[in-house]
Design an enzyme around this catalytic site. Structure first.
Site, mmCIF file in Angstrom:
data_model
loop_
_atom_site.group_PDB
_atom_site.id
_atom_site.type_symbol
_atom_site.label_atom_id
_atom_site.label_comp_id
_atom_site.label_asym_id
_atom_site.label_seq_id
_atom_site.Cartn_x
_atom_site.Cartn_y
_atom_site.Cartn_z
ATOM 1 N N ASP A 48 40.240 -13.389 -69.984
ATOM 2 C CA ASP A 48 39.704 -12.213 -69.128
ATOM 3 C C ASP A 48 40.860 -11.907 -68.223
ATOM 4 O OD1 ASP A 48 38.281 -9.976 -68.541
ATOM 5 O OD2 ASP A 48 36.732 -11.258 -67.366
ATOM 6 N N ASN A 81 34.430 -3.999 -76.496
ATOM 7 C CA ASN A 81 35.587 -3.574 -76.616
ATOM 8 C C ASN A 81 35.989 -2.414 -77.747
ATOM 9 O OD1 ASN A 81 36.990 -6.902 -75.988
ATOM 10 N ND2 ASN A 81 36.183 -5.240 -74.511
#
Length: 253
Positions: free
Chosen positions: A34, A82
């Protein structure tokens, strides 16, 4: 030319490795990679630049895992959420993931795709599957590539597959319910046949799972690192493993 800081970090890394108890190292490490976008923003770069910088850090990570004898690594590269990003960001991200998987396949590592692959664009899915098929006979570290992955989606897919199997065999719902166990569900997960993750690492300072390996991480140890993924160093990884090794795992006992 290496500066004083590099020398100190190298010495510190050696100290960390020397202090790791071999019998308490994780077999399976899950990583939430991340912070690529925030890393790029801080540098005045576009999102694609951040994703490519993050991609460049994957091979070093796997080398660190090899050095410690870790058996399985799961890399969360793309979530189901996503996939909802704008095309202008999603398209280059998918291309980067394709390049990463091609590179890992060429390195001789054994790859496994985990995720709802049907949600991916056809061309991406085909390219990823072709790369993974080349690694079937590879030995050593197993690398799970989590793309189009969501923990809730995985559990739904597992139960759907279980129900379809039962229907194909002509088994009644009552019979299926009677024999249903935690182990039965595990046989239908994307990671079936693998040990559950002992250690889950998330970079970028976020302290939440976000749906990563929800079922498998019931007894995992978690480590949250402040560094954005492109800045994640070997020393950060070793600190995470050391923290894991120092914990007393009670498994609810």
């Amino acid at each position: 030319m290496r500066g004083p800081g590099d020398v100190l970090y190298t010495a510190y890394e050696r100290q960390l490795v020397k202090g790791l108890p071999g019998e308490r190292l994780p077999r399976h490490v899950g990583l939430m990679l991340d912070g690529n976008r925030r890393w790029a923003k801080l540098r005045g770069e576009n999102t694609e630049h951040g994703h490519r910088a993050g991609a460049d850090n994957i091979e070093p990570l796997l080398t660190w895992c090899d050095e410690l004898g870790i058996e399985v690594v799961t890399l969360w590269l793309l979530s189901t959420d996503n996939l909802k990003r704008r095309e202008v960001e999603l398209k280059p991200l998918l291309e980067i993931i394709e390049d990463v998987v091609d590179g890992l396949a060429a390195s001789g590592r054994r790859l496994n795709l985990v995720g709802a692959l049907g949600l991916l664009p056809d061309a991406t899915r085909a390219r990823l599957q072709a790369a993974v098929e080349k690694t079937t006979d590879a030995e050593g570290l197993v690398v799970n590539i989590a793309v189009g992955y969501g923990g809730r989606q995985e559990i739904v897919d597992a139960f759907r597959a279980m129900l379809l199997d039962a229907a194909e065999r002509g088994e009644s719902l009552e019979s299926l319910a009677d024999r249903l166990t935690i182990e039965n569900v595990g046989d239908y997960l994307y990671t079936k046949g693998q040990p559950d993750p002992d250690l889950v690492i998330r970079t970028s300072g976020e302290q939440r799972l976000g749906g990563f390996l929800l079922w498998q991480s019931a007894h995992s140890e978690f480590y949250f690192c402040e560094a954005f993924w492109p800045d994640f160093r070997r020393v950060d990884f070793l600190r995470a493993v050391r923290a894991y090794a120092e914990r007393e795992r009670r498994f609810g006992g």
